[in-house]
Design an enzyme around this catalytic site. Structure first.
Site, mmCIF file in Angstrom:
data_model
loop_
_atom_site.group_PDB
_atom_site.id
_atom_site.type_symbol
_atom_site.label_atom_id
_atom_site.label_comp_id
_atom_site.label_asym_id
_atom_site.label_seq_id
_atom_site.Cartn_x
_atom_site.Cartn_y
_atom_site.Cartn_z
ATOM 1 N N TYR A 457 -15.898 50.216 -52.441
ATOM 2 C CA TYR A 457 -15.282 51.464 -51.932
ATOM 3 C C TYR A 457 -16.674 52.291 -51.521
ATOM 4 O O TYR A 457 -16.518 52.866 -50.394
ATOM 5 C CB TYR A 457 -14.459 51.928 -52.969
ATOM 6 N N LYS A 461 -17.508 53.595 -47.863
ATOM 7 C CA LYS A 461 -17.510 55.161 -47.609
ATOM 8 C C LYS A 461 -18.804 55.464 -46.821
ATOM 9 O O LYS A 461 -18.660 56.390 -46.125
ATOM 10 C CB LYS A 461 -16.952 55.959 -48.411
#
Ligand SMILES: C[S@@+](CC[C@H](N)C(=O)[O-])C[C@H]1O[C@@H](n2cnc3c(N)ncnc32)[C@H](O)[C@@H]1O
Length: 551
Positions: A457, A461
Site C-alpha cells: 500500500y 501510494k
C-alpha cells in the site's frame, strides 16, 4: 376584508373605493348597465386578490399560526392603557401569512445565514424568516417595547427555529450602533419600524457595513397605502416613504425593486463596490483582486457549475464524500464503483439533492472498464472536466511475508488502475484543452504509518504521488492539472475492522489534531482542486492528516 377593517394597502383601498362607487351607482337609477358591470368586474378582481394569494401560498407553521392568533386577539388598547407598552400598537402591524412566507422565500433564495430585523412587533416576520435560515443561522430582532419580547418568547420557544432569534429591546438605532461597534455583519435586513427613521436605518446600515456586499435589505410598507405616489399626500409617513424610495432609487450603492405585495415590499440589493459610480468616488486599485477574476468572488470561483466529474470508489467512504462535495458545488457527477448497488445508492442520494448524476459499475484495474467509464460519461454529457481517481485497496502483511499476489493486486488497483484512469481521462481533457485530475494518494506516501504493516500500500501510494507529479508537469501547458490528496487516517468503516480497531488508540497518540479525519474534512480540498481557483497548482500532494506526518 371584514367590514370593520380599515383599508390598509393599495388593493384594500381600491376595493373600498370600488365598493363605494358601486353603492353610489346602485342608488341611482340612471347608471348604464355596462358601467355597473365594469365596476363589478373591477371589484371582483381587486377583492379576490388577497384571498387568492393566501390560499395559494404555502401554509404557515403551527407556531406561526398560534402567534398570529395570539396577536390579533390580544387587547392592545388595554395593554397600552395599563402602561405596559409605550405606544398603542395596532394589531395590523403584523406582517402576516403571505408576507411572512415571502420573507422566508427570500431568505432561502439569498441563502442568508445572518438576518437583522428592525421592528419585530410580536415576532411573526422574525419567526417566518428564522424558519428559512439554516440550523446555524441567526436573526437579531430590534424592538422598542420590552413587552413584545415577553409576548413573543413563549411561542419562539415552541418552535424548533426560535432559538435562532435574539431580541434586542430599546431604540433600534442604539442597537444598530452597538452591532456596528461589535463588527457584526448581516446577509439580509428587514426594515419594518418607525417610518420616518427608515432612511436613517438604511444609511447607517450601508455606511457602517452592517450589510455584506450582495446582501439584501427588505423594506415593508414602501407603497404606504399608495400615498408615495398620490399627489395630494400630506401624511407624514407617506411622505417619509416617498422620500425614502426616491433616495434609494438614486443610490448607486444599491439596486432596488418594489414588489406591490400588500403595502409594498422593497427588495434592495447592495451591489459590488466596483460599479462605475462608486469607483469614481474613491481611489481604488482597479484590478482582479478588487473585482474578482472575471468578476467572480473567491467563493464563486470555487463553484463547479456546468462541469462534468467522475469519482471512482464513490460507493462509500471518501469517494462518496467527494461525489457529494463536487455535486454540491454544482458539477454533474458520475458515481463509479465496482459494486453496482453501492454506486446506485450514492447516485440516488445525489439525485435527491438535485444533483445531475449517473452510476457506473467499473473495476478500474481493468482497462476495458476504465475506457467504458470514460466513454459513457462523454457520450452522456459531452465532456469530462474533473476526474477524481479515488478507488484503492489496502492489505496488511509483514514485508518478509508479502506475497507477489498481494503486491500485484494492490498495484493493479492503486497505481496501474489510477494510471489507466489518468490516461483515459487525460486523453479527453488534452483534446478539450482543459481538465482537473485529482488522485487519492495517502499520508503513507510520506511517512510509514505504524504499527500496521502495509508495504504494498505505502509503496503504491508513493507511486501515485510520483505519477501525479509527472503528469501534472507534463500536461499543464495543455490545460490539464493533475494533483493528489493525501488523507491521514480516515474514520471509515474499513478501520473498524477486527484487525484495525485495536490500533485506533495508538494512532490517536500520533495525531496532533487528537482525532481521526472525517471524510467531510477532505471535501473542501477536492472542490478546490477541481475548481478554477486552483489553476496554478499542479503536481501537488495536498496532505490532510491533522499534523500526523509532522510528528
Ligand atoms: C410594523 S411593526 C413590525 C411588524 C413585524 N416586523 C412583524 O413581522 O410583524 C413595527 C414595530 O416597530 C417597533 N418600533 C417602532 N419604532 C421603533 C424604534 N425606534 N426602535 C425599535 N423598534 C421600533 C414597534 O414597537 C413595532 O413593534
Amino acid at each position: 376584508m371584514s367590514s370593520d377593517k380599515v383599508p390598509d394597502t393599495p388593493v384594500e383601498i381600491i376595493v373600498d373605493l370600488l365598493s363605494k362607487a358601486k353603492n353610489v351607482a346602485a342608488a341611482r337609477g340612471d347608471v348604464p348597465k355596462e358601467l355597473t358591470s365594469y365596476l363589478q368586474k373591477a371589484l371582483d378582481i381587486a377583492s379576490g386578490l388577497d384571498d387568492y394569494l393566501e390560499k395559494m401560498t404555502t401554509q404557515e407553521s403551527e407556531p406561526l399560526a398560534e402567534l398570529y392568533k395570539k396577536t390579533v386577539t390580544h387587547d392592545w388598547d388595554q395593554v397600552h392603557k395599563e402602561g405596559k407598552t409605550m405606544f398603542r400598537l395596532p394589531k395590523e402591524c403584523i406582517t402576516g401569512h403571505v408576507e411572512g412566507q415571502t420573507l422566508k422565500m427570500l431568505i432561502h433564495m439569498s441563502q442568508a445565514k445572518r438576518v437583522l430585523e428592525i421592528g419585530m412587533f410580536t415576532g411573526y416576520g422574525a419567526l417566518s424568516m428564522a424558519e428559512g435560515l439554516p440550523e446555524d443561522g441567526c436573526l437579531v430582532a430590534c424592538e422598542l417595547e420590552p413587552y413584545l419580547r415577553e409576548f413573543a418568547q413563549p411561542i419562539f420557544d415552541k418552535s424548533p427555529h426560535g432559538k435562532k432569534i435574539t431580541v434586542k429591546t430599546g431604540s433600534a438605532m442604539d442597537t444598530l450602533k452597538e452591532l456596528a461597534a461589535a463588527g457584526e455583519q448581516f446577509d439580509m435586513v428587514f426594515i419594518d419600524a418607525d417610518k420616518d427613521n427608515y432612511i436613517n436605518y438604511y444609511n447607517f446600515i450601508l455606511d457602517n457595513n452592517l450589510l455584506r456586499i450582495q446582501g439584501v435589505i427588505c423594506v415593508d410598507n414602501s407603497l404606504f397605502k399608495a400615498k408615495v405616489y398620490l399627489e395630494d399626500t400630506t401624511d407624514r409617513n407617506g411622505l417619509a416613504l416617498r422620500e425614502f424610495n426616491h433616495f434609494v432609487s438614486n443610490d448607486p450603492r444599491v439596486e432596488q425593486v418594489i414588489v406591490p405585495l400588500r403595502d409594498g415590499i422593497s427588495i434592495i440589493r447592495r451591489v459590488p463596490a466596483a460599479t462605475e459610480s462608486s469607483r469614481t468616488q474613491c481611489e481604488i486599485t482597479d484590478d482582479e483582486v478588487f473585482h474578482g477574476v472575471k468578476g467572480r468572488s473567491i467563493l464563486d470561483r470555487m463553484r463547479l457549475d456546468g462541469k462534468v466529474a467522475y469519482v471512482t470508489g464513490a460507493g462509500q467512504g471518501i469517494g462518496r464524500a467527494f461525489a457529494h462535495a463536487l455535486g454540491e458545488a454544482g458539477a454533474k457527477v458520475a458515481v463509479v464503483d465496482m459494486e453496482q448497488n453501492k454506486a446506485e445508492a450514492v447516485a440516488k442520494e445525489l439525485f435527491l439533492k438535485g444533483i445531475n448524476t449517473i452510476s457506473i459499475k467499473a473495476d478500474i484495474s481493468k482497462s476495458e472498464d476504465v475506457q467504458r467509464m470514460i466513454d459513457t460519461i462523454v457520450s452522456k454529457w459531452g465532456a469530462l472536466h474533473i476526474a477524481c481517481n479515488n478507488a484503492g485497496i489496502n492489505m496488511n502483511s509483514a514485508s518478509e511475508d508479502t506475497s507477489l499476489e498481494e503486491w500485484d493486486q494492490t498495484f493493479n488497483v492503486n497505481l496501474r488502475g489510477t494510471f489507466m484512469c489518468c490516461q483515459a481521462a487525460g486523453r479527453v481533457m488534452l483534446k478539450q484543452g482543459y481538465g482537473k485530475i485529482i488522485n487519492t494518494a495517502s499520508m503513507a506516501s510520506l511517512i510509514v504509518p505504524h504499527p500496521q504493516k502495509q508495504l504494498s500500500y505505502n509503496t503504491s501510494k508513493a507511486g501515485v504521488v510520483k505519477l501525479t507529479q509527472t503528469l501534472g508537469t507534463e500536461w499543464i501547458d495543455r490545460g490539464v492539472r493533475v494533483n493528489c490528496i493525501s488523507p491521514g487516517i480516515v474514520d471509515t468503516p474499513l478501520i473498524h475492522s477486527e484487525s484495525l480497531r485495536p490500533l485506533v488508540q495508538r494512532w490517536l497518540s500520533d495525531i496532533p489534531a487528537g482525532r481521526l479525519a472525517q471524510v467531510t474534512d477532505l471535501q473542501a480540498a477536492v472542490v478546490y482542486l477541481a475548481s478554477d481557483a486552483s489553476d496554478y497548482m499542479t503536481g501537488h500532494n495536498l496532505v490532510i492528516e491533522g499534523g500526523q506526518s509532522l510528528w
